[in-house]
Design a protein around this motif. Structure first.
Motif, PDB file in Angstrom:
ATOM      1  N   CYS A  14      43.400  65.407   2.160  1.00  0.00           N
ATOM      2  CA  CYS A  14      42.105  65.785   1.151  1.00  0.00           C
ATOM      3  C   CYS A  14      41.078  66.548   1.971  1.00  0.00           C
ATOM      4  O   CYS A  14      41.090  67.155   2.907  1.00  0.00           O
ATOM      5  CB  CYS A  14      41.437  64.354   0.951  1.00  0.00           C
ATOM      6  N   GLY A  15      40.133  67.154   1.143  1.00  0.00           N
ATOM      7  CA  GLY A  15      38.864  67.905   1.597  1.00  0.00           C
ATOM      8  C   GLY A  15      37.875  67.396   2.974  1.00  0.00           C
ATOM      9  O   GLY A  15      37.850  66.304   2.886  1.00  0.00           O
ATOM     10  N   ALA A  16      38.153  68.255   3.570  1.00  0.00           N
ATOM     11  CA  ALA A  16      36.854  68.176   4.739  1.00  0.00           C
ATOM     12  C   ALA A  16      35.718  68.188   4.157  1.00  0.00           C
ATOM     13  O   ALA A  16      34.481  68.060   4.845  1.00  0.00           O
ATOM     14  CB  ALA A  16      37.314  69.064   5.814  1.00  0.00           C
ATOM     15  N   MET A  52      37.547  63.150   3.582  1.00  0.00           N
ATOM     16  CA  MET A  52      38.365  62.576   4.686  1.00  0.00           C
ATOM     17  C   MET A  52      37.745  61.443   5.218  1.00  0.00           C
ATOM     18  O   MET A  52      38.113  60.503   5.600  1.00  0.00           O
ATOM     19  CB  MET A  52      38.666  63.635   5.804  1.00  0.00           C
ATOM     20  N   MET A  93      47.250  72.959  14.881  1.00  0.00           N
ATOM     21  CA  MET A  93      47.218  72.584  13.415  1.00  0.00           C
ATOM     22  C   MET A  93      48.841  72.285  13.008  1.00  0.00           C
ATOM     23  O   MET A  93      48.967  71.103  12.233  1.00  0.00           O
ATOM     24  CB  MET A  93      46.644  73.561  12.381  1.00  0.00           C
ATOM     25  N   ARG A  96      49.644  68.695  14.433  1.00  0.00           N
ATOM     26  CA  ARG A  96      49.027  67.703  13.486  1.00  0.00           C
ATOM     27  C   ARG A  96      49.789  67.520  12.293  1.00  0.00           C
ATOM     28  O   ARG A  96      50.170  66.326  12.037  1.00  0.00           O
ATOM     29  CB  ARG A  96      47.460  68.307  13.097  1.00  0.00           C
ATOM     30  N   LYS A  97      50.266  68.491  11.728  1.00  0.00           N
ATOM     31  CA  LYS A  97      51.143  68.205  10.453  1.00  0.00           C
ATOM     32  C   LYS A  97      52.204  67.612  10.748  1.00  0.00           C
ATOM     33  O   LYS A  97      52.716  66.611  10.025  1.00  0.00           O
ATOM     34  CB  LYS A  97      51.240  69.641   9.540  1.00  0.00           C
ATOM     35  N   GLY A 112      40.812  68.811  -2.864  1.00  0.00           N
ATOM     36  CA  GLY A 112      40.604  69.415  -1.460  1.00  0.00           C
ATOM     37  C   GLY A 112      40.637  70.839  -1.640  1.00  0.00           C
ATOM     38  O   GLY A 112      40.598  71.405  -2.774  1.00  0.00           O
ATOM     39  N   LEU A 114      41.752  74.609   0.779  1.00  0.00           N
ATOM     40  CA  LEU A 114      42.903  75.225   1.002  1.00  0.00           C
ATOM     41  C   LEU A 114      43.899  74.605   2.189  1.00  0.00           C
ATOM     42  O   LEU A 114      45.136  74.521   2.311  1.00  0.00           O
ATOM     43  CB  LEU A 114      42.618  76.831   1.960  1.00  0.00           C
ATOM     44  N   GLY A 115      43.096  73.880   3.095  1.00  0.00           N
ATOM     45  CA  GLY A 115      43.984  72.880   4.022  1.00  0.00           C
ATOM     46  C   GLY A 115      44.634  71.825   3.420  1.00  0.00           C
ATOM     47  O   GLY A 115      45.822  71.523   3.772  1.00  0.00           O
ATOM     48  N   THR A 116      44.060  71.346   2.421  1.00  0.00           N
ATOM     49  CA  THR A 116      44.656  70.300   1.531  1.00  0.00           C
ATOM     50  C   THR A 116      45.924  70.777   0.901  1.00  0.00           C
ATOM     51  O   THR A 116      46.983  70.230   1.298  1.00  0.00           O
ATOM     52  CB  THR A 116      43.778  69.641   0.407  1.00  0.00           C
ATOM     53  N   ASP A 118      47.645  73.438   1.880  1.00  0.00           N
ATOM     54  CA  ASP A 118      48.771  73.908   3.057  1.00  0.00           C
ATOM     55  C   ASP A 118      49.479  72.610   3.363  1.00  0.00           C
ATOM     56  O   ASP A 118      50.850  72.585   3.506  1.00  0.00           O
ATOM     57  CB  ASP A 118      47.907  74.320   4.205  1.00  0.00           C
ATOM     58  N   GLU A 119      48.751  71.356   3.492  1.00  0.00           N
ATOM     59  CA  GLU A 119      49.383  69.986   4.100  1.00  0.00           C
ATOM     60  C   GLU A 119      50.199  69.787   2.823  1.00  0.00           C
ATOM     61  O   GLU A 119      51.569  69.387   3.216  1.00  0.00           O
ATOM     62  CB  GLU A 119      48.511  69.283   4.229  1.00  0.00           C
TER      63      GLU A 119
END
Ligand code: AMP
Length: 189
Positions: A14-16, A52, A93, A96-97, A112, A114-116, A118-119
């Protein structure tokens, strides 16, 4: 999907950030609470900012076990939540994933950035390559992910996504997401 409820681990992406509407934070807190009440372990990125932080704090308040996976470079920026049950610091990163995928039996994607995405795409591409077997659930709150779901269907219909089904379910409320995971879990036991 081959574990009993007591060892079942759900990873939330989810979004930071919190987003511009309070509905996002409310839904994130509800997901955290419901995960803990289901007796599941929460795995997430380890931060205390935005959605988060909401998910993790709510799960902890409800008595749940929370594992945070945080790359060294983000410990300051995303303000690692120190009250988690276990905080794992990883070099970058990518690790982490990998670690979040390794620890988890299902993935929930909340609103979220871009990071969300990406995951989410990492877990779906790993699934497509047979590197992991777990499904993802999108919380499509007020149609937040409608365009993404439509694009994925276009890609599937056009023959660019393998298989008849994406390894992805969607539901429009936190309770419906949890119920759908519970049904999947019941079917696999
Ligand atoms: P966001 O959805 O952009 O707010 O990011 C949510 C989480 O995804 C944060 O914890 C980010 O650190 C993480 N993230 C994972 N991969 C990436 C990436 N390639 N770019 C940006 N953030 C990422």
């Amino acid at each position: 999907m081959n574990k009993t409820a007591s060892t079942f681990s759900v990873c939330v992406f989810c979004g930071a950030a919190s987003g511009r509407d309070t509905i996002y934070a409310e839904a994130a807190a509800e997901i955290g609470t419901l995960i803990a009440k289901a007796g599941w372990r929460l795995v997430y990125g380890g931060g205390n900012t935005g959605l988060m932080g909401e998910v993790a704090q709510a799960a902890l308040r409800a008595g749940g076990e929370v594992i945070g996976i945080m790359p060294e470079l983000l410990v300051e920026r995303e303000r690692a939540l120190m009250s988690v049950t276990r905080l794992e610091t990883v070099p970058d990163m990518a690790v982490r994933k990998e670690r979040m995928i390794e620890l988890s039996d299902a993935f929930i994607v909340l609103p979220g950035g871009l990071g969300t995405l990406d995951e989410l795409f990492e877990v779906m591409t790993w699934y497509q390559l047979g590197l992991q077997q777990q499904l993802s659930w999108i919380l499509n709150l007020q149609g937040f992910y409608d365009p993404l779901l439509e694009q994925l269907e276009t890609m599937r219909h056009s023959g660019f996504v393998h298989g008849d089904h994406l390894p992805l379910r969607s539901a429009s409320s936190p309770a419906a997401v949890i119920q759908s995971i519970q049904e999947e879990l019941a079917c696999s036991m």
